[in-house]
Write a protein that holds these residues in place. Structure first.
Motif, PDB file in Angstrom:
ATOM      1  N   GLY A  87       0.822  -1.213   0.000  1.00 11.09           N
ATOM      2  CA  GLY A  87       0.000   0.000   0.000  1.00 11.09           C
ATOM      3  C   GLY A  87       0.847   1.251   0.000  1.00 11.09           C
ATOM      4  N   LEU A  88       1.971   1.221   0.694  1.00  7.51           N
ATOM      5  CA  LEU A  88       2.878   2.373   0.737  1.00  7.51           C
ATOM      6  C   LEU A  88       3.408   2.695  -0.655  1.00  7.51           C
ATOM      7  N   ILE A  89       3.846   1.675  -1.378  1.00  6.91           N
ATOM      8  CA  ILE A  89       4.363   1.883  -2.742  1.00  6.91           C
ATOM      9  C   ILE A  89       3.251   2.358  -3.672  1.00  6.91           C
ATOM     10  N   ARG A  90       2.079   1.754  -3.533  1.00  8.20           N
ATOM     11  CA  ARG A  90       0.958   2.092  -4.409  1.00  8.20           C
ATOM     12  C   ARG A  90       0.544   3.555  -4.278  1.00  8.20           C
ATOM     13  N   SER A  91       0.578   4.069  -3.061  1.00 11.57           N
ATOM     14  CA  SER A  91       0.092   5.435  -2.820  1.00 11.57           C
ATOM     15  C   SER A  91       1.175   6.498  -2.940  1.00 11.57           C
ATOM     16  N   ALA A  92       2.409   6.074  -3.153  1.00  7.94           N
ATOM     17  CA  ALA A  92       3.513   7.039  -3.115  1.00  7.94           C
ATOM     18  C   ALA A  92       3.648   7.874  -4.379  1.00  7.94           C
ATOM     19  N   GLY A  93       3.271   7.312  -5.526  1.00  8.15           N
ATOM     20  CA  GLY A  93       3.484   8.044  -6.772  1.00  8.15           C
ATOM     21  C   GLY A  93       4.936   7.975  -7.202  1.00  8.15           C
ATOM     22  N   CYS A 136      11.985   7.258   2.550  1.00  9.84           N
ATOM     23  CA  CYS A 136      12.216   7.895   1.250  1.00  9.84           C
ATOM     24  C   CYS A 136      10.913   8.186   0.509  1.00  9.84           C
ATOM     25  N   LEU A 137       9.891   7.405   0.813  1.00  6.03           N
ATOM     26  CA  LEU A 137       8.587   7.642   0.190  1.00  6.03           C
ATOM     27  C   LEU A 137       7.773   8.654   0.987  1.00  6.03           C
ATOM     28  N   GLY A 138       8.382   9.222   2.032  1.00  2.00           N
ATOM     29  CA  GLY A 138       7.775  10.347   2.742  1.00  2.00           C
ATOM     30  C   GLY A 138       6.784   9.995   3.819  1.00  2.00           C
ATOM     31  N   ASN A 139       6.881   8.780   4.389  1.00  4.63           N
ATOM     32  CA  ASN A 139       5.929   8.414   5.446  1.00  4.63           C
ATOM     33  C   ASN A 139       6.705   7.946   6.675  1.00  4.63           C
ATOM     34  N   SER A 140       7.061   8.907   7.540  1.00  2.00           N
ATOM     35  CA  SER A 140       7.855   8.572   8.731  1.00  2.00           C
ATOM     36  C   SER A 140       7.065   7.751   9.731  1.00  2.00           C
ATOM     37  N   LEU A 141       5.741   7.921   9.754  1.00  2.00           N
ATOM     38  CA  LEU A 141       4.912   7.147  10.680  1.00  2.00           C
ATOM     39  C   LEU A 141       4.967   5.665  10.322  1.00  2.00           C
ATOM     40  N   HIS A 173      15.685  -6.283  -3.490  1.00  2.00           N
ATOM     41  CA  HIS A 173      15.668  -4.845  -3.188  1.00  2.00           C
ATOM     42  C   HIS A 173      16.123  -4.033  -4.405  1.00  2.00           C
ATOM     43  N   VAL A 174      17.135  -4.526  -5.072  1.00  2.00           N
ATOM     44  CA  VAL A 174      17.641  -3.840  -6.270  1.00  2.00           C
ATOM     45  C   VAL A 174      16.547  -3.750  -7.329  1.00  2.00           C
ATOM     46  N   ARG A 175      15.822  -4.823  -7.534  1.00  2.00           N
ATOM     47  CA  ARG A 175      14.752  -4.844  -8.550  1.00  2.00           C
ATOM     48  C   ARG A 175      13.613  -3.897  -8.178  1.00  2.00           C
ATOM     49  N   ILE A 176      13.299  -3.823  -6.884  1.00  2.00           N
ATOM     50  CA  ILE A 176      12.224  -2.924  -6.432  1.00  2.00           C
ATOM     51  C   ILE A 176      12.605  -1.472  -6.691  1.00  2.00           C
ATOM     52  N   VAL A 177      13.843  -1.117  -6.347  1.00  2.00           N
ATOM     53  CA  VAL A 177      14.298   0.258  -6.559  1.00  2.00           C
ATOM     54  C   VAL A 177      14.358   0.586  -8.053  1.00  2.00           C
ATOM     55  N   ALA A 178      14.791  -0.361  -8.873  1.00  2.00           N
ATOM     56  CA  ALA A 178      14.858  -0.143 -10.322  1.00  2.00           C
ATOM     57  C   ALA A 178      13.463   0.123 -10.888  1.00  2.00           C
ATOM     58  N   ALA A 179      12.463  -0.623 -10.407  1.00  2.00           N
ATOM     59  CA  ALA A 179      11.087  -0.412 -10.869  1.00  2.00           C
ATOM     60  C   ALA A 179      10.582   0.980 -10.456  1.00  2.00           C
ATOM     61  N   LEU A 180      10.909   1.388  -9.247  1.00  2.00           N
ATOM     62  CA  LEU A 180      10.510   2.731  -8.787  1.00  2.00           C
ATOM     63  C   LEU A 180      11.195   3.808  -9.628  1.00  2.00           C
ATOM     64  N   GLU A 181      12.443   3.587  -9.974  1.00  2.00           N
ATOM     65  CA  GLU A 181      13.170   4.565 -10.788  1.00  2.00           C
ATOM     66  C   GLU A 181      12.546   4.696 -12.172  1.00  2.00           C
ATOM     67  N   ARG A 182      12.036   3.601 -12.716  1.00  2.00           N
ATOM     68  CA  ARG A 182      11.380   3.630 -14.029  1.00  2.00           C
ATOM     69  C   ARG A 182       9.993   4.252 -13.959  1.00  2.00           C
ATOM     70  N   GLY A 183       9.486   4.447 -12.755  1.00  2.00           N
ATOM     71  CA  GLY A 183       8.119   4.951 -12.604  1.00  2.00           C
ATOM     72  C   GLY A 183       7.087   3.848 -12.673  1.00  2.00           C
ATOM     73  N   ASP A 184       7.546   2.592 -12.591  1.00  2.00           N
ATOM     74  CA  ASP A 184       6.656   1.431 -12.656  1.00  2.00           C
ATOM     75  C   ASP A 184       6.187   1.085 -11.235  1.00  2.00           C
ATOM     76  N   THR A 185       5.226   1.852 -10.747  1.00  2.00           N
ATOM     77  CA  THR A 185       4.744   1.658  -9.377  1.00  2.00           C
ATOM     78  C   THR A 185       4.094   0.290  -9.201  1.00  2.00           C
ATOM     79  N   ALA A 186       3.280  -0.102 -10.182  1.00  2.00           N
ATOM     80  CA  ALA A 186       2.603  -1.404 -10.100  1.00  2.00           C
ATOM     81  C   ALA A 186       3.624  -2.541 -10.079  1.00  2.00           C
ATOM     82  N   GLY A 187       4.677  -2.405 -10.889  1.00  2.00           N
ATOM     83  CA  GLY A 187       5.718  -3.432 -10.906  1.00  2.00           C
ATOM     84  C   GLY A 187       6.461  -3.506  -9.586  1.00  2.00           C
ATOM     85  N   ALA A 188       6.765  -2.337  -9.013  1.00  2.00           N
ATOM     86  CA  ALA A 188       7.458  -2.299  -7.720  1.00  2.00           C
ATOM     87  C   ALA A 188       6.599  -2.920  -6.624  1.00  2.00           C
TER      88      ALA A 188
END
Length: 264
Positions: A87-93, A136-141, A173-188
């Protein structure tokens, strides 16, 4: 300057994530007070905070000790992490450049730790990736929440002897970050769910054990027991039933003669 209760709590959580404190490890107030050169009151406050966070518990007999999660608690912890992190990744943009730099720096530290011999640092960094991602996704809570859940799942991995490969975790972890860098939120998000599932499936969780197995084995007739021994046990059970029937009472499932008869 004397140490504070939150600092002691943080040190204990760090030790758990580094696999330096095992499930069930005792945390004596006096020993911790001597170690941190503070009062037992401050130590007690720190441990009370950790108990509220589900990292330690206390009993009148054992005092304070690190939790030993049950199989149900292990399942719930992984389910909670799956929901929170996906949910955190999905809502982060889209992730920012500064956040990406922080995540990549963390990945570099993970890779360096994998090449080294310090298992504690390696374990801590692999778990802390999920905390770092939330920050890094801006949710300290949620970062604080994930720190506790990550500590708990670290204890679970120790307790149930996880066979998961540390190098595989780092690669995930590397693959997750790579997907986020591509803007592929669903993939991440999908990669995170897969990663948590892989870690969970590596646990060596056994089927629920028979709670009476040890007692049943202990009280089973020995090999070479005289033939009359079993007959005597059966006679005792028969007498118990006859007396119960004569009195008109219904045998209670808690009746000791019925319980011991079942064991024999």
């Amino acid at each position: 300057m004397s140490i504070t209760a939150p600092e002691i709590s943080a040190r204990i959580v760090e030790a758990v994530m580094a696999q330096k404190l095992a499930p069930g490890a005792r945390l004596g107030e006096q020993q911790l007070a001597m170690l941190f050169d503070c009062s037992r009151t401050i130590v007690r406050e720190a441990l009370t905070r950790l108990a509220a966070r589900g990292i330690v518990t206390v009993s009148a007999r054992r005092g304070w000790y690190v939790i030993e999660p049950s199989q149900d608690e292990a399942r719930e912890a992984f389910e909670a992490r799956r929901v929170i992190e996906s949910g955190l990744i999905r809502s982060a943009g889209r992730i920012g450049k500064d956040a990406l730099r922080s995540l990549k720096a963390h990945l570099q530290r993970e890779k360096a730790a994998l090449k080294g011999s310090d298992v504690g640092t390696r374990s801590y960094l692999l778990g802390d990736f999920h905390v770092c991602l939330a920050e890094c996704l801006g949710n300290s809570l949620l970062a604080d929440t994930l720190r506790d859940f990550t500590a708990r799942t670290t204890l679970i991995a120790m307790l149930y002897q996880s066979s998961h490969d540390a190098a595989q975790s780092c690669e995930d972890h590397v693959r997750i970050v790579a997907a986020l860098e591509r803007g592929d939120t669903a993939g991440a998000e999908a990669l995170m769910v897969e990663h948590i599932g892989t870690v969970q499936s590596a646990l060596r969780v056994q089927a629920q054990a028979d709670p009476l197995a040890q007692l049943r084995d202990a009280l089973a007739p020995l090999q070479g027991t005289p033939p009359g021994a079993k007959a005597k046990a059966q006679l005792l059970r028969s007498r118990g039933k006859t007396q119960t029937q004569a009195s008109g009472a219904t045998p209670s499932p808690d009746d000791s003669s019925t319980y011991l008869g079942a064991l024999l």
